[in-house]
Design a protein around this motif. Structure first.
Motif, PDB file in Angstrom:
ATOM      1  N   ARG A 156      17.219 -12.800 -13.809  1.00 55.42           N
ATOM      2  CA  ARG A 156      18.119 -13.503 -12.890  1.00 55.42           C
ATOM      3  C   ARG A 156      17.768 -13.177 -11.429  1.00 55.42           C
ATOM      4  N   ALA A 157      17.519 -11.884 -11.184  1.00 50.20           N
ATOM      5  CA  ALA A 157      17.172 -11.458  -9.826  1.00 50.20           C
ATOM      6  C   ALA A 157      15.846 -12.106  -9.408  1.00 50.20           C
ATOM      7  N   GLU A 158      14.934 -12.202 -10.352  1.00 51.73           N
ATOM      8  CA  GLU A 158      13.637 -12.820 -10.063  1.00 51.73           C
ATOM      9  C   GLU A 158      13.807 -14.318  -9.778  1.00 51.73           C
ATOM     10  N   LEU A 159      14.644 -14.964 -10.547  1.00 52.50           N
ATOM     11  CA  LEU A 159      14.940 -16.388 -10.303  1.00 52.50           C
ATOM     12  C   LEU A 159      15.536 -16.563  -8.902  1.00 52.50           C
ATOM     13  N   ASP A 160      16.504 -15.708  -8.550  1.00 55.81           N
ATOM     14  CA  ASP A 160      17.117 -15.811  -7.221  1.00 55.81           C
ATOM     15  C   ASP A 160      16.082 -15.603  -6.125  1.00 55.81           C
TER      16      ASP A 160
ATOM     17  N   LEU B  58      12.880 -16.242  -6.318  1.00 57.10           N
ATOM     18  CA  LEU B  58      11.984 -17.404  -6.229  1.00 57.10           C
ATOM     19  C   LEU B  58      12.647 -18.576  -5.511  1.00 57.10           C
ATOM     20  N   ILE B  59      13.930 -18.811  -5.799  1.00 57.75           N
ATOM     21  CA  ILE B  59      14.536 -20.020  -5.201  1.00 57.75           C
ATOM     22  C   ILE B  59      15.009 -19.799  -3.771  1.00 57.75           C
ATOM     23  N   THR B  60      15.064 -18.548  -3.320  1.00 53.70           N
ATOM     24  CA  THR B  60      15.492 -18.336  -1.930  1.00 53.70           C
ATOM     25  C   THR B  60      14.315 -18.044  -0.995  1.00 53.70           C
ATOM     26  N   ASP B  61      13.151 -17.786  -1.576  1.00 54.18           N
ATOM     27  CA  ASP B  61      11.965 -17.509  -0.760  1.00 54.18           C
ATOM     28  C   ASP B  61      11.498 -18.816  -0.092  1.00 54.18           C
ATOM     29  N   PRO B  62      11.519 -18.884   1.245  1.00 58.78           N
ATOM     30  CA  PRO B  62      11.145 -20.134   1.921  1.00 58.78           C
ATOM     31  C   PRO B  62       9.701 -20.567   1.635  1.00 58.78           C
ATOM     32  N   VAL B  63       8.834 -19.594   1.401  1.00 54.72           N
ATOM     33  CA  VAL B  63       7.430 -19.943   1.109  1.00 54.72           C
ATOM     34  C   VAL B  63       7.348 -20.666  -0.240  1.00 54.72           C
ATOM     35  N   ILE B  64       8.089 -20.166  -1.194  1.00 52.62           N
ATOM     36  CA  ILE B  64       8.068 -20.806  -2.524  1.00 52.62           C
ATOM     37  C   ILE B  64       8.785 -22.149  -2.477  1.00 52.62           C
ATOM     38  N   ARG B  65       9.868 -22.238  -1.722  1.00 50.42           N
ATOM     39  CA  ARG B  65      10.564 -23.522  -1.576  1.00 50.42           C
ATOM     40  C   ARG B  65       9.631 -24.599  -1.011  1.00 50.42           C
TER      41      ARG B  65
ATOM     42  N   ASP C 221      18.992 -28.805  -2.877  1.00 44.33           N
ATOM     43  CA  ASP C 221      18.838 -27.516  -3.578  1.00 44.33           C
ATOM     44  C   ASP C 221      17.521 -27.520  -4.360  1.00 44.33           C
ATOM     45  N   VAL C 222      17.011 -26.317  -4.660  1.00 42.66           N
ATOM     46  CA  VAL C 222      15.848 -26.239  -5.554  1.00 42.66           C
ATOM     47  C   VAL C 222      16.307 -26.604  -6.966  1.00 42.66           C
ATOM     48  N   ARG C 223      15.612 -27.585  -7.563  1.00 41.57           N
ATOM     49  CA  ARG C 223      15.964 -28.055  -8.906  1.00 41.57           C
ATOM     50  C   ARG C 223      15.146 -27.303  -9.962  1.00 41.57           C
TER      51      ARG C 223
ATOM     52  N   ARG D 164      23.767 -23.362 -14.423  1.00 39.86           N
ATOM     53  CA  ARG D 164      23.132 -23.265 -15.745  1.00 39.86           C
ATOM     54  C   ARG D 164      21.653 -23.106 -15.488  1.00 39.86           C
ATOM     55  N   SER D 165      21.222 -21.860 -15.411  1.00 39.02           N
ATOM     56  CA  SER D 165      19.831 -21.579 -15.028  1.00 39.02           C
ATOM     57  C   SER D 165      19.072 -21.036 -16.230  1.00 39.02           C
TER      58      SER D 165
END
Ligand SMILES: O=C(O)CCC(=O)C(=O)O
Ligand SMILES: [Fe+2]
Length: 303
Positions: free
Chosen positions: A71-75, A77-84, A97-99, A265-266
């Motif tokens: 879960r922490a890893e998912l968070d 990934l979706i909050t890192d601006p480079v990955i977004r 939002d990131v889908r 629902r992640s």
């Protein structure tokens, strides 16, 4: 004299002028070269259920502590601006939002470890009767308050048409990283639908994936076909705590609704393909999709 390159036979016609159904030409549970089914974490009764229904569930595939890590890893990934900003991130058109984030097993050491965990890859090898590689991995975030669903589809239809998978020797696992309730957009499968391939009408537009990852169009079954399938097979909704998992065959008719609840629902999805079923050229698209969506050679077995 030169001869034309050998073309792999197309067992599953799709994206032609009309919708056409073809009986499944492949086993669901694959035997090993010696003719026996592989032994592994799945027992015989579960394996027979998978063959019949096209899915099997595991109440606790990973522990609550492991859920916290992923879960922490998912968070992250979706909050890192480079990955977004990376092409592997898919953004919801309305909420921004990131889908989804693709190729998480390459973006993240934690998810790479999850893929090669014997509880995970062991089940895939057992179902597919061979060594396997990752055709695709993704997290589907489905945040609350309006994340959109995934319309009915067979994954294999796309993977055959656009990624060039020749045979139905591919299996997915969806691992819940948040609780999947009956209300927050859980996965729905039509049990037994994997025994028939529904070839869809309509040619594949160029760069179809860019649109289809937000909202599928080409490769979409008709209302009539979906009604027939649902009448014949029913619809099962999968719920479960974080850490639970659903394994499902590549040709299951499946989808999920929007998530208008406050509860995300992640889930992380990993798609394993048999090393004996490596992707060739697409069967019904001008060019293969990018390799972050559908792996291209060289294929590396998960060990
Ligand atoms: O996340 C879901 O509910 C379904 C996702 C799905 O079917 C897919 O990613 O192909
Ligand atoms: Fe799918």
């Amino acid at each position: 004299m030169t001869t034309a390159p050998e073309r792999t036979a197309d067992l599953y016609p799709t994206r032609g002028a009309t919708e056409v159904s073809t009986p499944r030409q492949d086993p669901v549970v694959w035997a090993m070269p010696d003719g026996e089914r592989a032994k592994g974490p799945i027992d015989d009764a579960e394996l027979s259920g998978f063959e019949r229904n096209g899915f099997l569930t595991v109440d606790q595939l990973i522990t609550p502590d492991e859920v916290d890590v992923y879960r922490a890893e998912l968070d992250r990934l979706i909050t890192d601006p480079v990955i977004r900003a990376d092409e592997r991130s898919i953004i919801e058109p309305t909420s921004q939002d990131v889908r989804s984030v693709f190729e998480v097993h390459k973006l993240s050491e934690a998810f790479a470890k999850l893929v090669s965990d014997p509880r995970v890859v062991g089940r895939a090898q057992q179902i597919l009767g061979s060594e396997v590689y990752v055709h695709q991995s993704r997290i589907n975030v489905k945040p609350g308050f309006g994340a959109s669903g995934f319309y009915w589809h067979s994954d294999f239809e796309t993977w055959h048409a656009e990624d060039g998978l020749p045979n139905m020797r591919t299996v997915s696992v969806s691992i819940a990283l948040t609780e999947n309730y009956a209300t927050n957009g859980g996965l729905m499968i039509m049990p037994g639908s994997h025994h028939t391939f529904l070839g869809c009408a309509g040619a594949t537009p160029k760069d179809n994936y860019k649109k289809s990852l937000q909202m599928q169009d080409a490769g979409t079954p008709s209302d009539e076909a979906l009604t027939k399938l649902a009448d014949a097979h029913g619809i099962r909704l999968f719920t479960g705590r974080a850490g639970s998992a659903t394994w499902f065959d590549c040709n299951c008719m499946h989808g999920s609704g929007d998530n208008i609840t406050p509860y995300p629902r992640s889930n992380v999805f990993i798609v394993f393909n048999s090393m004996e079923n490596q992707a060739v050229e697409p069967f019904a698209a001008p060019v293969p999709r990018p390799d972050f969506i559908g792996a291209r050679p060289p294929f590396v077995p998960v060990r």
